[in-house]
Design an enzyme around this catalytic site. Sequence first.
Site, PDB file in Angstrom:
ATOM      1  N   ARG A  45      55.103 -17.275 -85.180  1.00 38.40           N
ATOM      2  CA  ARG A  45      56.578 -15.978 -85.991  1.00 38.40           C
ATOM      3  C   ARG A  45      57.776 -17.488 -86.810  1.00 38.40           C
ATOM      4  O   ARG A  45      57.362 -18.709 -86.377  1.00 38.40           O
ATOM      5  CB  ARG A  45      56.525 -15.153 -85.654  1.00 38.40           C
ATOM      6  CG  ARG A  45      56.916 -15.311 -84.458  1.00 38.40           C
ATOM      7  CD  ARG A  45      57.834 -15.695 -83.358  1.00 38.40           C
ATOM      8  NE  ARG A  45      59.173 -15.629 -84.589  1.00 38.40           N
ATOM      9  CZ  ARG A  45      60.576 -16.308 -84.064  1.00 38.40           C
ATOM     10  NH1 ARG A  45      60.670 -17.743 -84.062  1.00 38.40           N
ATOM     11  NH2 ARG A  45      61.717 -15.950 -85.284  1.00 38.40           N
ATOM     12  N   GLY A  46      58.801 -16.632 -87.490  1.00 33.60           N
ATOM     13  CA  GLY A  46      59.492 -17.316 -88.647  1.00 33.60           C
ATOM     14  C   GLY A  46      58.852 -17.985 -90.001  1.00 33.60           C
ATOM     15  O   GLY A  46      57.817 -18.685 -89.524  1.00 33.60           O
ATOM     16  N   ALA A  47      59.878 -18.153 -90.538  1.00 30.10           N
ATOM     17  CA  ALA A  47      59.871 -18.112 -92.432  1.00 30.10           C
ATOM     18  C   ALA A  47      58.915 -19.582 -91.989  1.00 30.10           C
ATOM     19  O   ALA A  47      57.082 -19.420 -92.732  1.00 30.10           O
ATOM     20  CB  ALA A  47      59.873 -17.966 -92.759  1.00 30.10           C
ATOM     21  N   ARG A  88      50.913 -11.676 -93.274  1.00 30.21           N
ATOM     22  CA  ARG A  88      52.669 -11.282 -93.488  1.00 30.21           C
ATOM     23  C   ARG A  88      52.853 -11.872 -95.230  1.00 30.21           C
ATOM     24  O   ARG A  88      53.005 -12.647 -95.862  1.00 30.21           O
ATOM     25  CB  ARG A  88      53.583 -12.364 -92.759  1.00 30.21           C
ATOM     26  CG  ARG A  88      52.983 -12.129 -91.263  1.00 30.21           C
ATOM     27  CD  ARG A  88      54.013 -12.161 -90.166  1.00 30.21           C
ATOM     28  NE  ARG A  88      55.089 -11.451 -90.248  1.00 30.21           N
ATOM     29  CZ  ARG A  88      55.454 -12.161 -89.063  1.00 30.21           C
ATOM     30  NH1 ARG A  88      56.176 -12.742 -88.797  1.00 30.21           N
ATOM     31  NH2 ARG A  88      56.711 -10.748 -88.951  1.00 30.21           N
ATOM     32  N   GLN A 197      63.038 -11.286 -80.360  1.00 31.93           N
ATOM     33  CA  GLN A 197      62.707 -13.270 -80.468  1.00 31.93           C
ATOM     34  C   GLN A 197      64.367 -13.456 -80.076  1.00 31.93           C
ATOM     35  O   GLN A 197      63.831 -14.345 -79.725  1.00 31.93           O
ATOM     36  CB  GLN A 197      62.676 -13.211 -82.381  1.00 31.93           C
ATOM     37  CG  GLN A 197      61.268 -12.555 -82.614  1.00 31.93           C
ATOM     38  CD  GLN A 197      61.469 -11.657 -83.391  1.00 31.93           C
ATOM     39  OE1 GLN A 197      62.242 -10.490 -82.308  1.00 31.93           O
ATOM     40  NE2 GLN A 197      60.372 -11.942 -84.491  1.00 31.93           N
ATOM     41  N   ASP A 238      64.000 -14.752 -94.495  1.00 31.45           N
ATOM     42  CA  ASP A 238      62.962 -14.853 -94.367  1.00 31.45           C
ATOM     43  C   ASP A 238      62.412 -15.412 -96.413  1.00 31.45           C
ATOM     44  O   ASP A 238      61.141 -15.375 -96.760  1.00 31.45           O
ATOM     45  CB  ASP A 238      61.729 -13.838 -94.494  1.00 31.45           C
ATOM     46  CG  ASP A 238      61.405 -14.135 -92.982  1.00 31.45           C
ATOM     47  OD1 ASP A 238      62.957 -13.333 -92.224  1.00 31.45           O
ATOM     48  OD2 ASP A 238      60.452 -14.423 -92.287  1.00 31.45           O
ATOM     49  N   ASN A 248      65.818 -11.046 -93.808  1.00 28.43           N
ATOM     50  CA  ASN A 248      65.386 -12.365 -92.392  1.00 28.43           C
ATOM     51  C   ASN A 248      65.495 -10.467 -91.555  1.00 28.43           C
ATOM     52  O   ASN A 248      65.665  -9.523 -92.168  1.00 28.43           O
ATOM     53  CB  ASN A 248      66.946 -11.933 -92.434  1.00 28.43           C
ATOM     54  CG  ASN A 248      66.683 -13.389 -91.045  1.00 28.43           C
ATOM     55  OD1 ASN A 248      65.893 -14.049 -91.050  1.00 28.43           O
ATOM     56  ND2 ASN A 248      67.792 -13.073 -90.291  1.00 28.43           N
ATOM     57  N   LYS A 249      65.276 -10.492 -90.578  1.00 28.16           N
ATOM     58  CA  LYS A 249      64.556  -9.642 -89.444  1.00 28.16           C
ATOM     59  C   LYS A 249      65.715  -8.275 -89.788  1.00 28.16           C
ATOM     60  O   LYS A 249      67.291  -8.768 -89.552  1.00 28.16           O
ATOM     61  CB  LYS A 249      65.018 -10.978 -88.043  1.00 28.16           C
ATOM     62  CG  LYS A 249      64.668  -9.480 -87.069  1.00 28.16           C
ATOM     63  CD  LYS A 249      62.936  -9.097 -86.804  1.00 28.16           C
ATOM     64  CE  LYS A 249      62.374 -10.451 -87.354  1.00 28.16           C
ATOM     65  NZ  LYS A 249      60.848  -9.217 -87.119  1.00 28.16           N
TER      66      LYS A 249
HETATM   67  O1  MRU Z   1      58.917 -11.640 -87.781  1.00 29.94           O
HETATM   68  P1  MRU Z   1      59.740 -12.962 -86.879  1.00 29.94           P
HETATM   69  O2  MRU Z   1      59.309 -13.478 -85.947  1.00 29.94           O
HETATM   70  O3  MRU Z   1      58.473 -13.853 -88.317  1.00 29.94           O
HETATM   71  O4  MRU Z   1      60.990 -12.999 -87.969  1.00 29.94           O
HETATM   72  C1  MRU Z   1      61.377 -13.940 -87.567  1.00 29.94           C
HETATM   73  C2  MRU Z   1      63.069 -14.047 -88.512  1.00 29.94           C
HETATM   74  O5  MRU Z   1      63.566 -13.299 -89.369  1.00 29.94           O
HETATM   75  C3  MRU Z   1      63.864 -15.307 -88.268  1.00 29.94           C
HETATM   76  O6  MRU Z   1      64.850 -15.275 -88.388  1.00 29.94           O
HETATM   77  C4  MRU Z   1      63.525 -15.993 -90.203  1.00 29.94           C
HETATM   78  O7  MRU Z   1      62.580 -16.083 -90.259  1.00 29.94           O
HETATM   79  C5  MRU Z   1      63.892 -17.418 -90.113  1.00 29.94           C
HETATM   80  S1  MRU Z   1      63.382 -18.547 -89.251  1.00 29.94           S
HETATM   81  C6  MRU Z   1      63.866 -20.300 -89.890  1.00 29.94           C
END
Ligand code: MRU
Length: 346
Positions: A45-47, A88, A197, A238, A248-249
């Site tokens: 996970r993470g963009a 996603r 996370q 994201d 973002n999250k």
């Molecule tokens: O649902 P996730 O864990 O994929 O969400 C991740 C985030 O919101 C991160 O902050 C974002 O992707 C930036 S990662 C460098």
Amino acid sequence: MLPTIEWKGDSVVMIDQRKLPAAEIYVRCRTATEVARAIKTMVIRGAPAIGVAAAMGIALGMRRSKATGTKQFVTEFQKTCDLMAGTRPTAVNLFWAIDRMKRVFAEAAQAGASVEELKNRLEAEAHGIHDEDVASCRAMGAHGATLVPDTARILTHCNAGALATAGYGTALGVIRAAAEGGKKVAVLADETRPFLQGARLTAWELVKDGIDTTVITDNMAGALMRLGHVDLVVVGADRIAANGDTANKVGTYSVAVLAREHGIPFYVAAPISTVDLQTPDGSGIPIEERNDREVTHVGTSRLTPEGARIRNPAFDVTPAKYITAIITERGIARPPFAESLARLFA
Ligand code: MRU
């Protein structure tokens, strides 16, 4: 550096982020379908990491294709891209990476490449996306570190670290670069309900690096800001719309509003691949709603009574007016973001 995702022989291997920090287990994906499932279920996970995984998933799927003719190969390629695009919806890096794979495929096909040459070209592009992401994070770190005072207590939300990228991290890249430059940094990591996370992944990474880390629950940020215990906030993203509105999250928006109230700088660190100039503002960013179970349960233990309705939007949008600056690999954008982001693209 942490091995977030690697191409190994005829498979793609990822550290299972659902299991950290209790266990360091690696998941081996042998097909594009397995990579898509890994993205959907948050093994990875993470963009930026999702973008890299999608590119590798496409290259892997096509490497294993049995198609002999270009026509059948093209049909399979399109299907594999659609499979990845359905995983996603919020992180634009996913679509950016798929578009890159489509572009090289189209160019090579137009130039008359054979099926074997197309496979090689896709694999090379996926490796390129991976390696460029690490370089972007390093460059972002160098730019962002200039914004960090010599001694700083830094709050971050979610995990925008090595685990969320091909390595080094965006927000955590800024923190790492500041620490590597000799600055005395202490991190407050929001736990980040419901997937945790921050508590699980950010704390794990930072503790491994020997960076002073304190985990707080999400509802503590305001109280600590009011006590003067936070000098700056840095988070990842994201998707950043053309006007600077940033998805973002979920929970990031609340942190940004609190930072403004307390006069604390609020920085977003993200690669250019996270900037979506096609989306004029945050109202056009699709927000993923995830499974109720992430909210109702911790592991196998149920927290909420049967019958209570649940909401689980995985992201929120922070309006640009709360953002002090956006740190990218090409430099730092400041308001008005419509102009500064467009300049970075040019
Ligand atoms: O649902 P996730 O864990 O994929 O969400 C991740 C985030 O919101 C991160 O902050 C974002 O992707 C930036 S990662 C460098």
